[in-house]
Design an enzyme around this catalytic site. Sequence first.
Site, PDB file in Angstrom:
ATOM      1  N   ASP A  65      -2.561  -0.949 -17.609  1.00 43.53           N
ATOM      2  CA  ASP A  65      -2.760   0.037 -16.544  1.00 43.53           C
ATOM      3  C   ASP A  65      -3.923  -0.279 -15.631  1.00 43.53           C
ATOM      4  O   ASP A  65      -4.178   0.455 -14.683  1.00 43.53           O
ATOM      5  CB  ASP A  65      -2.995   1.428 -17.159  1.00 43.53           C
TER       6      ASP A  65
ATOM      7  N   ASP B 162      -5.591  -6.086 -15.908  1.00 44.78           N
ATOM      8  CA  ASP B 162      -4.298  -6.476 -16.477  1.00 44.78           C
ATOM      9  C   ASP B 162      -3.401  -7.174 -15.449  1.00 44.78           C
ATOM     10  O   ASP B 162      -2.356  -7.728 -15.818  1.00 44.78           O
ATOM     11  CB  ASP B 162      -3.551  -5.241 -17.012  1.00 44.78           C
TER      12      ASP B 162
ATOM     13  N   ASP C 210      -2.180  -3.417 -23.597  1.00 48.68           N
ATOM     14  CA  ASP C 210      -3.590  -3.134 -23.375  1.00 48.68           C
ATOM     15  C   ASP C 210      -3.954  -1.893 -24.188  1.00 48.68           C
ATOM     16  O   ASP C 210      -3.078  -1.097 -24.550  1.00 48.68           O
ATOM     17  CB  ASP C 210      -3.820  -2.893 -21.873  1.00 48.68           C
TER      18      ASP C 210
END
Length: 791
Positions: free
Chosen positions: A679, A683, A480
């Site tokens: 995080d 996700d 990410d």
Amino acid sequence: MNGEEISAETETHTACCGGHAAEAASPGASVIDPVCGMTVMLGKGKPSLTYKGEDYHFCSQKCHDRLEADPYFFLSGNNKRKPQPAAANALFTCPMDPEVVQEGPGTCPVCGMALEPMSGASDEPNHELIDFTRRFWVSALATIPLLFLTMGPMIGLPVRQLLGETTSVFVEFLLATPVVLWAAAPFFQRGWTSLKTRNYNMWTLIMLGVGAGYLYSTVAAFFPAVFPELFRSEAGHVPVYFEAAVVIVALVFLGQVLELRAREQTGDAIRALMNLAPKTARRITPDGDEYDAPLENILAGDRLRVRPGESIPVDGLVLDGRSSADESLITGEAVPVEKTQWDGLTGGTINKKGTLVMEAVKVGDDTVLSQIVEMVAAAQRSRAPIQSLADRVASYFVPAVVGVAVLAFLAWLAVGPEPSYVFAVVSAVSVLVIACPCALGLATPMSIMTATGRGAQAGVLIKDAAALERMSRVDTLIVDKTGTLTEGRPVLSDVVPLQGFSEADLLALAASLETGSEHPLADAIVAGATERGVKAAAVEDFEAITGKGVTGILDGKAIGLGNGRLMIDLGVDLSALASKAEGLAEDGKTVMFLAQDGKLAGLVAVVDRIKDNAAETIRQIQGAGLRIIMATGDTERTAKAVARELGIGELRAGVLPEDKKALVDELHAAGRFVAMAGDGVNDAPALAAADVGIAMGTGADVAVECAGITLLKGDLSGILRARRLAVATLGNIRQNLFFAFIYNSAGVPIAAGVLYPLTGMLLSPMLAAAAMSLSSVSVIGNALRLRRLKL
């Protein structure tokens, strides 16, 4: 709640449900409970409630409390509109063999593991963990005095001499019997299931080894005369091995409890996601009453108020008000999104500063948050851990051991010295005891326990053995952007003044405007000015223009700060800074122009900075042979800027939670082993679906719960440390499994009596139990070596 009447229609409804009609009735008359619809007899001491001058009577305190918490829901008849969930029995499945599905809990007929709920989360306590913990302590408490009795003479403790041999043996029997017959009952059940289904595993050997050792010792304790002199000690007693059976049970329970505690954490991810939605929503009734109603009573079409700092309860539309919402739940991006009338709202996201009135559109299982919860639960169910090496070996080892025991029994019975049946029984028992793999129950948990401690010292938290096993095989890493590669919070990066303005002048004007703004980037500009010692001034006639920027009057001069569209509205020529702004935007920065009295004064830019060590870590990860793909909910221009700076060749921009999970599934279909590093809540589905989920410890709790590995400091270099730890731990587990089998395997033919023709000696069950115990000691000692691993 306000004191207004609900409505004439509601009054009519309540009168028949225990209002004035009930008031006029005499004791003994009956009314209808407005919550459940049951008939309530007056004068029987049942609960009642007065609401807006009406008396209501209830069949139970529960119904009373439900109406008190949400009167409009029940008195308006909305409770009858609420869809009733379809009745469904709780389904359980095996984490190792997902094809096994049944109603209610139980054990897997294939591998013997406890089945887990398919929902992925339950408010119910883990009954198996509670039960096994209790059985472990019983076994452990019985083990201590047993070891004193049997090992005491070896270290100079005259316990056995004081009690006498007969009494000592009787005490051993009393201590061992509840452990074998009660505590070890689940092991015998699983072992018996493995025999019936022909799925031979660790439980098969444990059942045979513990059962044979206990039965042999019981016969030796109460019928010693059946044993020849060869099996008696120098004092004339037949040795018993109750402590071997009890130690096996205690050690296996230790391993099981450690594994169950790790597996229980998988449901924490679902619970953490569900906790993102508030428990109540502030309902606005048609007559203007406001109160906090239970979230489960909110229906599509209800009007709700969301105050500053509150979580948005359900998906819906803004009816009134203006604010910004932190939608990192969905996009993963730290910059809040402005919300005005008719804009969409997502349940679980955070309302920042303003107050909003919204209409509920999607509630219950239809919300985006509920869909994320289901995606995570489905991913956790579908991804079973790799079948352990121990079970694969046991599937061959168990039949071989049983076959050797049977052959030894028949051989001694046919050609052994008299009494041949005793020699036959002793050799068969010795084979089963020495083959009992108590070390198998410790091989993986001991390594994982040690590796977990070593990883924590290096800032890497490991959830379970399966995560480490898969981490050593990962060949593709999805990362990410926000909060993983970048800091996750925008900061002021550039101040570009035109002639006639200094940086301090320009920043003072921008900060003065943004001090009164609720714009998502206002905090970054104000914080940047404070860090540079620039003070903001009071602005008059402040106005926020949605989607464009802010304007105001400062020292009699009209100033404006915003995007190009605002400058066009103000008639400002942007040509002097057009190329500069384009360059900053290509670098992934957000640009805002500042004008004074219709003339361009300069621009300011904010950026989510890349983490200091991100570039070097990415190079090292690529050097280790891993393919890296960046997936982000941010715009393609910003994503490309970050990817270019870090040297990442593959990226997916503007992706939603389901898109990230789809990317993981796509890579799985191509045969890749995938790790996902992220995080945010967005996700979570991808973290759960990946072979290994890697969460930044500085991110959302849900991400941490969904991941198998957590990097405490949010430091990407932890991925490299986690990989080194995974490779070393997997090697250590393999070594442990080798130790768990090697002594047993080498001892099996000796226990069967192959050396008897040469030496005239037969391995007794005592030596067999000692060899079995030695394998456990070897496993523990080898696992502890991981504490010195250099990461």
